[in-house]
Design a protein around this motif. Structure first.
Motif, PDB file in Angstrom:
ATOM      1  N   THR A 125     -13.581  -4.478  -7.685  1.00  0.00           N
ATOM      2  CA  THR A 125     -13.152  -5.801  -7.766  1.00  0.00           C
ATOM      3  C   THR A 125     -12.999  -6.439  -6.354  1.00  0.00           C
ATOM      4  N   ALA A 126     -12.961  -7.430  -5.999  1.00  0.00           N
ATOM      5  CA  ALA A 126     -12.775  -8.153  -4.646  1.00  0.00           C
ATOM      6  C   ALA A 126     -11.698  -9.052  -4.784  1.00  0.00           C
ATOM      7  N   THR A 127     -11.309  -9.249  -3.687  1.00  0.00           N
ATOM      8  CA  THR A 127     -10.356 -10.370  -3.351  1.00  0.00           C
ATOM      9  C   THR A 127     -10.286 -11.222  -1.937  1.00  0.00           C
ATOM     10  N   ILE A 128     -10.013 -12.181  -1.696  1.00  0.00           N
ATOM     11  CA  ILE A 128      -9.688 -12.651  -0.293  1.00  0.00           C
ATOM     12  C   ILE A 128      -7.892 -12.536  -0.203  1.00  0.00           C
ATOM     13  N   ARG A 129      -7.659 -11.829   0.948  1.00  0.00           N
ATOM     14  CA  ARG A 129      -6.120 -11.711   1.377  1.00  0.00           C
ATOM     15  C   ARG A 129      -5.986 -12.415   2.880  1.00  0.00           C
ATOM     16  N   TRP A 130      -4.734 -12.872   3.055  1.00  0.00           N
ATOM     17  CA  TRP A 130      -4.202 -13.222   4.319  1.00  0.00           C
ATOM     18  C   TRP A 130      -2.935 -12.315   4.745  1.00  0.00           C
ATOM     19  N   PHE A 131      -3.297 -11.244   5.275  1.00  0.00           N
ATOM     20  CA  PHE A 131      -2.020 -10.115   5.300  1.00  0.00           C
ATOM     21  C   PHE A 131      -1.127 -10.580   6.518  1.00  0.00           C
ATOM     22  N   SER A 132      -0.173 -11.418   5.976  1.00  0.00           N
ATOM     23  CA  SER A 132       0.795 -12.099   6.972  1.00  0.00           C
ATOM     24  C   SER A 132       1.870 -11.092   7.465  1.00  0.00           C
ATOM     25  N   SER A 133       2.016  -9.889   6.854  1.00  0.00           N
ATOM     26  CA  SER A 133       2.946  -9.069   7.337  1.00  0.00           C
ATOM     27  C   SER A 133       2.484  -7.641   7.179  1.00  0.00           C
ATOM     28  N   ARG A 134       2.953  -6.658   8.334  1.00  0.00           N
ATOM     29  CA  ARG A 134       2.784  -5.403   8.283  1.00  0.00           C
ATOM     30  C   ARG A 134       3.061  -4.759   6.719  1.00  0.00           C
ATOM     31  N   THR A 135       3.990  -5.098   6.224  1.00  0.00           N
ATOM     32  CA  THR A 135       4.040  -4.389   4.879  1.00  0.00           C
ATOM     33  C   THR A 135       3.310  -4.912   3.912  1.00  0.00           C
ATOM     34  N   SER A 136       2.669  -6.056   3.800  1.00  0.00           N
ATOM     35  CA  SER A 136       1.757  -6.337   2.684  1.00  0.00           C
ATOM     36  C   SER A 136       0.584  -5.832   3.019  1.00  0.00           C
ATOM     37  N   LEU A 137       0.158  -5.366   4.341  1.00  0.00           N
ATOM     38  CA  LEU A 137      -1.190  -4.455   4.457  1.00  0.00           C
ATOM     39  C   LEU A 137      -1.045  -3.124   4.085  1.00  0.00           C
ATOM     40  N   GLN A 138       0.134  -2.545   4.398  1.00  0.00           N
ATOM     41  CA  GLN A 138       0.423  -1.233   4.194  1.00  0.00           C
ATOM     42  C   GLN A 138       0.434  -0.798   2.751  1.00  0.00           C
ATOM     43  N   THR A 139       0.818  -1.961   2.115  1.00  0.00           N
ATOM     44  CA  THR A 139       1.088  -1.688   0.564  1.00  0.00           C
ATOM     45  C   THR A 139      -0.278  -1.743  -0.122  1.00  0.00           C
ATOM     46  N   ALA A 140      -1.101  -2.586   0.431  1.00  0.00           N
ATOM     47  CA  ALA A 140      -2.565  -2.910  -0.083  1.00  0.00           C
ATOM     48  C   ALA A 140      -3.449  -1.902   0.195  1.00  0.00           C
ATOM     49  N   LEU A 141      -3.413  -1.340   1.378  1.00  0.00           N
ATOM     50  CA  LEU A 141      -4.563  -0.534   1.850  1.00  0.00           C
ATOM     51  C   LEU A 141      -4.925   0.678   0.771  1.00  0.00           C
ATOM     52  N   PRO A 142      -4.022   1.497   0.178  1.00  0.00           N
ATOM     53  CA  PRO A 142      -4.273   2.608  -0.700  1.00  0.00           C
ATOM     54  C   PRO A 142      -5.394   2.128  -1.974  1.00  0.00           C
ATOM     55  N   TYR A 143      -5.289   0.766  -2.255  1.00  0.00           N
ATOM     56  CA  TYR A 143      -6.073   0.196  -3.205  1.00  0.00           C
ATOM     57  C   TYR A 143      -7.489  -0.475  -2.588  1.00  0.00           C
ATOM     58  N   ILE A 144      -7.730  -0.395  -1.456  1.00  0.00           N
ATOM     59  CA  ILE A 144      -8.909  -1.117  -0.914  1.00  0.00           C
ATOM     60  C   ILE A 144      -9.804   0.097  -0.128  1.00  0.00           C
ATOM     61  N   SER A 145     -11.150  -0.162  -0.600  1.00  0.00           N
ATOM     62  CA  SER A 145     -12.240   0.618   0.007  1.00  0.00           C
ATOM     63  C   SER A 145     -12.771   0.018   1.340  1.00  0.00           C
ATOM     64  N   THR A 146     -12.773  -1.214   1.558  1.00  0.00           N
ATOM     65  CA  THR A 146     -13.273  -1.881   2.720  1.00  0.00           C
ATOM     66  C   THR A 146     -12.703  -2.979   2.981  1.00  0.00           C
ATOM     67  N   ILE A 147     -12.318  -3.688   4.109  1.00  0.00           N
ATOM     68  CA  ILE A 147     -11.980  -4.895   4.343  1.00  0.00           C
ATOM     69  C   ILE A 147     -13.105  -5.245   5.504  1.00  0.00           C
ATOM     70  N   ILE A 148     -13.630  -6.741   5.167  1.00  0.00           N
ATOM     71  CA  ILE A 148     -14.466  -7.442   6.068  1.00  0.00           C
ATOM     72  C   ILE A 148     -13.868  -8.491   6.662  1.00  0.00           C
ATOM     73  N   ALA A 149     -13.727  -8.714   7.962  1.00  0.00           N
ATOM     74  CA  ALA A 149     -13.057  -9.592   8.491  1.00  0.00           C
ATOM     75  C   ALA A 149     -13.791 -11.007   8.544  1.00  0.00           C
ATOM     76  N   ALA A 150     -13.510 -12.058   7.810  1.00  0.00           N
ATOM     77  CA  ALA A 150     -14.279 -13.322   7.878  1.00  0.00           C
ATOM     78  C   ALA A 150     -13.867 -14.368   8.603  1.00  0.00           C
ATOM     79  N   SER A 151     -14.406 -15.568   8.488  1.00  0.00           N
ATOM     80  CA  SER A 151     -13.896 -16.683   9.250  1.00  0.00           C
ATOM     81  C   SER A 151     -13.177 -17.881   8.466  1.00  0.00           C
TER      82      SER A 151
END
Length: 285
Positions: A125-151
């Motif tokens: 599945t996919a989603t769009i995130r705005w990782f506004s804190s280090r904690t939110s990114l650290q929590t999410a990364l184990p469940y993510i295969s790739t992140i593509i930087a968008a505009s």
């Protein structure tokens, strides 16, 4: 709803799209097979860029890459000459073009609130995130295969960000866009990331995900399109999430032999810059 000149097939399509009486010709669409194909970010770091032909995602055999488009827009000066935003592939994290990790203090100095991250989860599945804190990114990364930087975000939870009042689901519940001021810093959407061209016509590259697990890589070139129309296009393709990547001279698509539906393989757009910091790649799983 807009209309397409023909039914969209798997893999490469060159079609026309009509919305509001205006027809946009030469829209290039690459649709993946959800059972056998996915997408990933190919990243060059530390201010370096590479020709699209030579760019492939880490951890994926180059012979399995079947299509490519340009990734997120480039940021000049502040972080060298590199894409901006967060990217992740094969266990490696990049922030504004530099290899790092989620504990790096640089994370706290960036305008993360305005960086839309197109996330492909490990379950497809996919989603769009705005990782506004280090904690939110650290929590999410184990469940993510790739992140593509968008505009910019275009479609969020099956709705156009330009036609609905939408709030992010994971990152503070912030409203995504202020229609009265597209650069309002209290919202996620920041028009400056596309040189304040949201409502202008330009060549564009879009990326979207469909609930059945397929991905759409779209290049509007040489046709020129505003982002609100681009959001309609991605909705008409059936996307639940979609983003704008880059525009103007950075728009480029390449498709491998065997995936062109009868067109000649190679570069499918008439222009496109030669060097990229981030490339989106469709590949065989």
């Amino acid at each position: 709803m807009g209309t397409f000149s023909t039914t969209i097939k798997e893999h490469y399509n060159n079609i026309s799209y009509t919305d509001g009486g205006k027809t946009y010709s030469d829209v290039k669409i690459f649709k993946t097979n959800p059972a056998t194909e996915s997408i990933a970010a190919a990243i060059y770091q530390n201010g370096n860029k590479q020709m699209m032909e030579n760019t492939n995602p880490s951890g994926i055999n180059p012979s399995d890459v079947i299509a490519k488009t340009n990734g997120g827009a480039m940021e000049y000066g502040e972080h060298g000459d590199a894409f901006y935003g967060i990217a992740y592939q094969d266990g490696h994290l990049y922030i504004s073009g530099y290899s790092t990790n989620s504990s790096d203090p640089v994370f706290d100095t960036l305008r993360i609130n305005y960086y839309p991250s197109f996330c492909v989860k490990t379950d497809g599945t996919a989603t769009i995130r705005w990782f506004s804190s280090r904690t939110s990114l650290q929590t999410a990364l184990p469940y993510i295969s790739t992140i593509i930087a968008a505009s910019q975000p275009l479609v969020y939870t099956d709705k156009s960000v330009f036609e609905h009042t939408l709030f992010d689901q994971y990152d503070g519940g912030h409203q995504i866009l202020n229609p009265a001021d597209l650069n309002d810093t209290n919202y996620h959407y920041w028009d400056r990331y596309c040189n304040n061209t949201t409502n202008s016509k330009s060549n564009r590259t879009f990326l979207g995900h469909k609930p059945d697990g397929s991905f759409y890589m779209v290049c509007v070139c040489p046709a020129r399109m505003s982002l609100p129309v681009g959001a309609k296009l991605m909705l008409d393709l059936g996307c639940d999430y979609a983003v704008n990547l880059d525009g103007s001279g950075g728009v480029k698509m390449r498709v491998a032999s065997g995936y062109t539906n009868g067109f000649t393989s190679g570069q499918m757009t008439p222009g496109g810059t030669d060097w990229f910091g981030e490339v989106v790649c469709a590949y065989l799983k």
